[in-house]
Every structure is written in C-alpha cells, then in structure tokens.
Design a protein around this motif. Structure first.
Motif, mmCIF file in Angstrom:
data_model
loop_
_atom_site.group_PDB
_atom_site.id
_atom_site.type_symbol
_atom_site.label_atom_id
_atom_site.label_comp_id
_atom_site.label_asym_id
_atom_site.label_seq_id
_atom_site.Cartn_x
_atom_site.Cartn_y
_atom_site.Cartn_z
ATOM 1 N N LEU A 1 2.475 -1.813 3.232
ATOM 2 C CA LEU A 1 1.871 -1.097 1.914
ATOM 3 C C LEU A 1 3.361 -0.492 1.493
ATOM 4 O O LEU A 1 3.257 -0.306 0.125
ATOM 5 C CB LEU A 1 0.863 -0.145 2.580
ATOM 6 N N ARG B 1 -9.799 0.156 -1.265
ATOM 7 C CA ARG B 1 -8.840 -0.923 -0.446
ATOM 8 C C ARG B 1 -7.425 -0.376 -0.370
ATOM 9 O O ARG B 1 -6.996 -0.133 -1.211
ATOM 10 C CB ARG B 1 -9.086 -2.394 -1.220
ATOM 11 N N LEU B 2 -7.132 -0.889 0.699
ATOM 12 C CA LEU B 2 -5.525 -0.495 1.008
ATOM 13 C C LEU B 2 -4.738 -1.647 0.458
ATOM 14 O O LEU B 2 -4.108 -2.557 1.009
ATOM 15 C CB LEU B 2 -5.227 -0.524 2.434
ATOM 16 N N ARG B 3 -4.783 -1.800 -0.950
ATOM 17 C CA ARG B 3 -3.860 -2.509 -1.801
ATOM 18 C C ARG B 3 -3.052 -1.785 -2.752
ATOM 19 O O ARG B 3 -3.468 -1.008 -3.497
ATOM 20 C CB ARG B 3 -4.639 -3.741 -2.346
ATOM 21 N N ALA B 4 -1.942 -2.036 -3.127
ATOM 22 C CA ALA B 4 -0.889 -1.479 -3.876
ATOM 23 C C ALA B 4 -1.434 -1.248 -5.139
ATOM 24 O O ALA B 4 -1.585 -0.152 -5.724
ATOM 25 C CB ALA B 4 0.544 -1.834 -3.748
ATOM 26 N N GLN B 5 -1.977 -2.467 -5.590
ATOM 27 C CA GLN B 5 -2.544 -2.398 -7.111
ATOM 28 C C GLN B 5 -3.721 -1.525 -7.287
ATOM 29 O O GLN B 5 -3.982 -0.794 -8.064
ATOM 30 C CB GLN B 5 -2.772 -3.656 -7.343
ATOM 31 N N ASN B 6 -4.477 -1.465 -6.271
ATOM 32 C CA ASN B 6 -5.843 -0.476 -6.248
ATOM 33 C C ASN B 6 -5.488 0.716 -6.195
ATOM 34 O O ASN B 6 -6.181 1.669 -7.072
ATOM 35 C CB ASN B 6 -6.735 -1.015 -5.066
ATOM 36 N N GLU C 1 1.164 -2.398 9.119
ATOM 37 C CA GLU C 1 0.356 -2.541 8.020
ATOM 38 C C GLU C 1 0.921 -1.334 6.890
ATOM 39 O O GLU C 1 0.969 -1.412 5.569
ATOM 40 C CB GLU C 1 -1.054 -1.965 8.139
ATOM 41 N N GLU D 1 5.143 -2.966 -0.753
ATOM 42 C CA GLU D 1 4.285 -3.349 -1.841
ATOM 43 C C GLU D 1 4.208 -2.186 -2.651
ATOM 44 O O GLU D 1 4.570 -2.442 -4.158
ATOM 45 C CB GLU D 1 2.883 -3.430 -1.341
ATOM 46 N N ASN E 1 -10.916 1.032 -12.433
ATOM 47 C CA ASN E 1 -9.898 0.433 -12.629
ATOM 48 C C ASN E 1 -9.492 0.385 -13.931
ATOM 49 O O ASN E 1 -10.056 -0.103 -14.948
ATOM 50 C CB ASN E 1 -9.991 -0.835 -12.214
#
Ligand SMILES: *[C@@H]1O[C@H](CO)[C@@H](O)[C@H](O)[C@H]1NC(C)=O
Length: 161
Positions: free
Chosen positions: A65, A122-127, A61, A68, A161
């Motif tokens: 990431l 959250r583990l998302r690049a955008q966030n 994961e 990303e 955000n």
C-alpha cells in the motif's frame, strides 16, 4: 549458475530499494516518515494534510500500500502535493495506537489541520486518496472546522468518491 542467480537476485533487490527512495514526479521526493509518541503531536500540528498509516513492521500488505500510495500521490501532485505520508508501528506504540483507535490490522487516519478522520473503506490507494479529496472538498480551509464525530458521518466520508 548459482552465483549468477545470486547476482540477479541482489540486482532485483537493489533496484527495488532504489525505486523506493527515488524522487518521483517533478522533483518532490515523496517518502514515508515514521512517527513515534515523541514526535506524533508536533508532526500532526506541523502538517495540515497528513495521512497516517498504523501497521506492524512485518506487514507485506502495508508495504504494498505504501508503494501504491507513493506512486498515486506523485501522479496527482497538483492536488495532493502537500499531503504528508507518515506511518506508525502499532507494535512499538501500543498506547498511542489505542488512543487513536488503531487497534488492529492496517488503519489509515487523515489529519486535516490536526483534526483526524478515520478511513473505513477498502484498502486501496485510489479509494484512500479519493476519500481524502472528499474530506478536503467538504471542509474548505476558510470555514471553521467541524469535526465529524459519529460513525455515520465517517462512513459517509469514506463512501463519497
Ligand atoms: C520521529 O522520531 C523517530 C524516532 O526518534 C524518528 O526515527 C523519525 O524520523 C521522527 N519522525 C519525523 C517525521 O521527524
């Protein structure tokens, strides 16, 4: 047949390695650098905008990431161009990881002029990147920095955000 498959497999491997080290978006090579306890402090002080991922070497994961984030930072170069991407392996640097409160899973910390902000979203690049943007916009460089300390403050940072 077997030989062909092998060749294809190694070609795929080679191209993904090449993509990792490729210079993306307008020249600056965006690459992840490893921090250890020997160079942690000096690097944190050297770079005013630094994103640190604390993870273990076998985490798929975190590799995803990293890709990303590399892509997203390259894409938003005008805003995030000075963001340094670093990683540290908790399995090698247990004491340091504990000290910066990165005890389990994948932890992201953003260092703004040596002040750290733990990412809780959250583990998302955008966030992750929009959370960093909101920290930067909350803290103009000219003003004296007030570190956010309480969990409430940190939560609000991750949510804007
Ligand atoms: C920190 O030190 C490690 C081990 O000595 C080295 O592999 C790594 O590249 C260094 N990181 C930076 C950003 O200089």
């Amino acid at each position: 047949m077997k030989v062909n498959l092998l060749i294809i497999a190694s070609l795929i491997l080679l191209s993904s390695v090449a993509a990792d080290s490729e210079s993306e978006g307008g020249g600056r090579t965006i690459e992840w650098q490893v921090l250890t306890k020997q160079n942690f402090s000096s690097q944190i002080h050297l770079h005013p905008h630094l994103l640190l991922m604390v993870t273990v070497p076998w985490s798929g994961e975190s590799r995803f990431l990293m890709k990303e984030l590399t892509r997203a930072v390259a894409y938003k170069q005008e805003k995030l161009g000075s963001l340094k991407l670093m990683l540290m392996y908790r399995s090698n640097e247990r004491m340091l990881a504990d000290a910066i409160d990165a005890r389990e899973g994948i932890t992201f910390l953003y260092y703004h002029h040596s002040v750290s902000y733990k990412y809780q979203g959250r583990l998302r690049a955008q966030n992750i990147l929009s959370s960093i943007n909101s920290v930067v916009s909350l803290l103009p460089e000219e003003l004296p920095l007030r570190p956010l300390n309480t969990p409430e403050d940190l939560k609000s940072v991750s949510c804007i955000n």
